[in-house]
Design a protein around this motif. Structure first.
Motif, PDB file in Angstrom:
ATOM      1  N   GLU A  75       0.900  -1.294   0.172  1.00  0.00           N
ATOM      2  CA  GLU A  75      -0.093   0.004  -0.091  1.00  0.00           C
ATOM      3  C   GLU A  75       0.899   1.435  -0.110  1.00  0.00           C
ATOM      4  N   TYR A  76       2.188   1.019   0.345  1.00  0.00           N
ATOM      5  CA  TYR A  76       2.887   2.304   0.428  1.00  0.00           C
ATOM      6  C   TYR A  76       4.080   2.428  -0.529  1.00  0.00           C
ATOM      7  N   ARG A  77       3.986   1.539  -1.525  1.00  0.00           N
ATOM      8  CA  ARG A  77       4.988   1.614  -2.553  1.00  0.00           C
ATOM      9  C   ARG A  77       4.868   2.580  -3.533  1.00  0.00           C
ATOM     10  N   SER A  78       5.953   3.124  -4.043  1.00  0.00           N
ATOM     11  CA  SER A  78       5.970   4.360  -5.010  1.00  0.00           C
ATOM     12  C   SER A  78       5.634   5.533  -4.312  1.00  0.00           C
ATOM     13  N   LYS A  79       6.095   5.817  -3.063  1.00  0.00           N
ATOM     14  CA  LYS A  79       6.010   6.777  -2.353  1.00  0.00           C
ATOM     15  C   LYS A  79       7.481   7.134  -1.706  1.00  0.00           C
ATOM     16  N   ALA A  80       8.500   6.511  -2.123  1.00  0.00           N
ATOM     17  CA  ALA A  80       9.892   7.079  -1.960  1.00  0.00           C
ATOM     18  C   ALA A  80      10.338   6.521  -0.577  1.00  0.00           C
ATOM     19  N   ILE A  81       9.438   5.280  -0.099  1.00  0.00           N
ATOM     20  CA  ILE A  81      10.086   4.767   1.462  1.00  0.00           C
ATOM     21  C   ILE A  81      11.422   3.956   1.104  1.00  0.00           C
ATOM     22  N   GLY A  82      11.301   3.260  -0.284  1.00  0.00           N
ATOM     23  CA  GLY A  82      12.533   2.258  -0.280  1.00  0.00           C
ATOM     24  C   GLY A  82      13.772   3.308  -0.372  1.00  0.00           C
ATOM     25  N   ILE A  83      13.649   4.570  -1.015  1.00  0.00           N
ATOM     26  CA  ILE A  83      14.817   5.493  -1.246  1.00  0.00           C
ATOM     27  C   ILE A  83      15.216   5.784   0.045  1.00  0.00           C
ATOM     28  N   LYS A  84      14.142   6.186   0.809  1.00  0.00           N
ATOM     29  CA  LYS A  84      14.424   6.642   2.359  1.00  0.00           C
ATOM     30  C   LYS A  84      15.152   5.567   3.049  1.00  0.00           C
ATOM     31  N   LEU A  85      14.685   4.278   3.108  1.00  0.00           N
ATOM     32  CA  LEU A  85      15.307   3.384   3.654  1.00  0.00           C
ATOM     33  C   LEU A  85      16.940   3.039   3.039  1.00  0.00           C
ATOM     34  N   LEU A  86      16.976   3.080   1.792  1.00  0.00           N
ATOM     35  CA  LEU A  86      18.376   3.012   1.270  1.00  0.00           C
ATOM     36  C   LEU A  86      19.420   4.013   1.589  1.00  0.00           C
ATOM     37  N   LYS A  87      18.965   5.319   1.885  1.00  0.00           N
ATOM     38  CA  LYS A  87      19.703   6.438   2.352  1.00  0.00           C
ATOM     39  C   LYS A  87      20.005   6.064   3.864  1.00  0.00           C
ATOM     40  N   ASP A  88      19.139   5.766   4.681  1.00  0.00           N
ATOM     41  CA  ASP A  88      19.652   5.633   5.943  1.00  0.00           C
ATOM     42  C   ASP A  88      20.368   4.279   6.199  1.00  0.00           C
TER      43      ASP A  88
END
Length: 158
Positions: A75-88
């Motif tokens: 439900e939360y894909r394509s909202k840049a959460i993966g990018i935020k996880l990768l950064k952290d």
């Protein structure tokens, strides 16, 4: 939901642990027997009280950490959460002396590949090999017997 409404952090409670484990197993059912303590690095993404993503990594080589899993709730894909996880996770492994975070991504997972491209993660051509040791060990033993027999025949001819 706004990008900055998502917090990336380490697991702090038993409920967070259970929710992260369930998210991982929903995406990767073969992780049912995985203890999250297996991972040296683990971060979760929370939106309010809900865990919406997680990322795991382990030591791999002296200056490379291995990205094991990255999961974002459907439900939360394509909202840049993966990018935020990768950064952290990048910051976390960097703070432990790693210069690279590498991982394996199936070629058919276009969404993940596109995310990696967006954050300038280079793709290297590699083949992943998986050995079922219960099958490969007996085959290797047969090869060894052939090698030994060949060596014995050579030695008898001397």
């Amino acid at each position: 939901m706004r990008y900055d409404d998502v917090e990336v952090k380490e697991i702090q409670t038993g409920t967070e642990y259970e929710d992260a484990f369930m998210l991982l197993v929903e995406e990767f059912p073969d992780h049912k027997s995985t203890n999250l303590n297996f991972y040296e690095f683990l971060l979760i993404a929370k939106f309010g009280e809900e865990i919406v993503g997680m990322i795991t990594a382990n030591r791999y080589l002296p200056n490379k950490a291995l990205l094991c899993d990255i999961v974002v709730h459907p439900e939360y894909r394509s909202k840049a959460i993966g990018i935020k996880l990768l950064k952290d996770m990048g910051r976390k492994v960097k703070s432990h002396g790693y210069d690279y975070l590498m991982g394996f991504t199936p070629l058919k997972n276009k969404q993940a590949i596109n995310t990696y491209k967006r954050v300038f993660t280079r793709q290297e051509e590699q083949m992943i090999t998986v050995s079922d040791v219960a099958v490969s060990i007996p085959i290797i033993e047969q090869i060894e017997n052939t090698i030994r027999a060949r060596e014995e025949r050579r030695n008898q001819g001397k």
